[in-house]
Write a protein that holds these residues in place. Sequence first.
Motif, mmCIF file in Angstrom:
data_model
loop_
_atom_site.group_PDB
_atom_site.id
_atom_site.type_symbol
_atom_site.label_atom_id
_atom_site.label_comp_id
_atom_site.label_asym_id
_atom_site.label_seq_id
_atom_site.Cartn_x
_atom_site.Cartn_y
_atom_site.Cartn_z
ATOM 1 N N TYR A 1 0.854 -1.189 0.000
ATOM 2 C CA TYR A 1 0.000 0.000 0.000
ATOM 3 C C TYR A 1 0.884 1.229 0.000
ATOM 4 N N GLN A 2 0.320 2.319 -0.465
ATOM 5 C CA GLN A 2 1.012 3.601 -0.409
ATOM 6 C C GLN A 2 0.730 4.236 0.946
ATOM 7 N N PRO A 3 1.749 4.759 1.615
ATOM 8 C CA PRO A 3 1.518 5.408 2.912
ATOM 9 C C PRO A 3 0.550 6.587 2.772
ATOM 10 N N GLY A 4 -0.224 6.819 3.814
ATOM 11 C CA GLY A 4 -1.172 7.923 3.819
ATOM 12 C C GLY A 4 -0.484 9.258 4.043
ATOM 13 N N SER A 5 -1.158 10.310 3.662
ATOM 14 C CA SER A 5 -0.598 11.658 3.821
ATOM 15 C C SER A 5 -0.523 12.073 5.293
ATOM 16 N N GLY A 6 -1.221 11.379 6.157
ATOM 17 C CA GLY A 6 -1.169 11.682 7.583
ATOM 18 C C GLY A 6 0.217 11.543 8.187
ATOM 19 N N ARG A 7 1.078 10.764 7.544
ATOM 20 C CA ARG A 7 2.446 10.625 8.045
ATOM 21 C C ARG A 7 3.169 11.966 8.039
ATOM 22 N N TRP A 8 2.896 12.780 7.019
ATOM 23 C CA TRP A 8 3.552 14.090 6.941
ATOM 24 C C TRP A 8 3.059 15.009 8.047
ATOM 25 N N VAL A 9 1.807 14.837 8.454
ATOM 26 C CA VAL A 9 1.289 15.612 9.583
ATOM 27 C C VAL A 9 2.038 15.215 10.850
ATOM 28 N N VAL A 10 2.258 13.915 11.029
ATOM 29 C CA VAL A 10 3.007 13.427 12.199
ATOM 30 C C VAL A 10 4.430 13.981 12.195
ATOM 31 N N ILE A 11 5.075 13.964 11.037
ATOM 32 C CA ILE A 11 6.448 14.463 10.937
ATOM 33 C C ILE A 11 6.506 15.968 11.223
ATOM 34 N N ALA A 12 5.543 16.714 10.704
ATOM 35 C CA ALA A 12 5.492 18.159 10.978
ATOM 36 C C ALA A 12 5.244 18.409 12.466
ATOM 37 N N TRP A 13 4.359 17.619 13.060
ATOM 38 C CA TRP A 13 4.070 17.758 14.491
ATOM 39 C C TRP A 13 5.335 17.468 15.309
ATOM 40 N N GLU A 14 6.083 16.439 14.926
ATOM 41 C CA GLU A 14 7.354 16.138 15.599
ATOM 42 C C GLU A 14 8.299 17.332 15.523
ATOM 43 N N ALA A 15 8.410 17.935 14.339
ATOM 44 C CA ALA A 15 9.309 19.082 14.165
ATOM 45 C C ALA A 15 8.886 20.230 15.080
ATOM 46 N N PHE A 16 7.598 20.503 15.133
ATOM 47 C CA PHE A 16 7.091 21.576 15.990
ATOM 48 C C PHE A 16 7.372 21.274 17.463
ATOM 49 N N ALA A 17 7.079 20.039 17.883
ATOM 50 C CA ALA A 17 7.279 19.672 19.290
ATOM 51 C C ALA A 17 8.754 19.746 19.675
ATOM 52 N N LEU A 18 9.637 19.292 18.795
ATOM 53 C CA LEU A 18 11.063 19.353 19.112
ATOM 54 C C LEU A 18 11.591 20.784 19.070
#
Length: 161
Positions: free
Chosen positions: A11-28
């Motif tokens: 399967y192709q990964p969902g676009s929600g992964r990019w939201v998680v990565i952006a959230w990680e960047a903000f939190a860090l």
Amino acid sequence: MGVADNWVRPYQPGSGRWVVIAWEAFALAMLSWATVRQFDLIGHGVRVVACLLAAIWVVGAWRVLQLGVYVSAEGVLIRGLLRSRVMTWREITGVRMHRTTHRLGPWEIESGRTVLLERRDGGTVNTELWEQGVDFHSRPTVFKAVYQEIRNRHRRAADST
């Protein structure tokens, strides 16, 4: 069984992964800012904190992008955030969907379906495939297709032995 080069994610990964990565960047970034402020860091201290947290973000983002279930002729590779697990088709007796619920006091809260692998010893292994997760939340037909693909591959492997 060694790690094969022929693993494919069905399967192709969902676009929600990019939201998680952006959230990680903000939190860090917030953690970095708070650390610098809390300890009154200047100069090299700021750079060390920024570089350390940036490195953690890069590794975490890479793992988030690699998360998932991969299949090959040999078996299943489950890549989690902290570890990966390989199971041969011989170790697996079945592939099934499981309706997940969580208890909150007297209430049961349904949280969608997951795909489980049944092991020869009677245990089960969670595949990390979750109907409400970042890859399948708005794509229920993709979730069902991935489940069927894993079942079909298991069935073909069992028939060939």
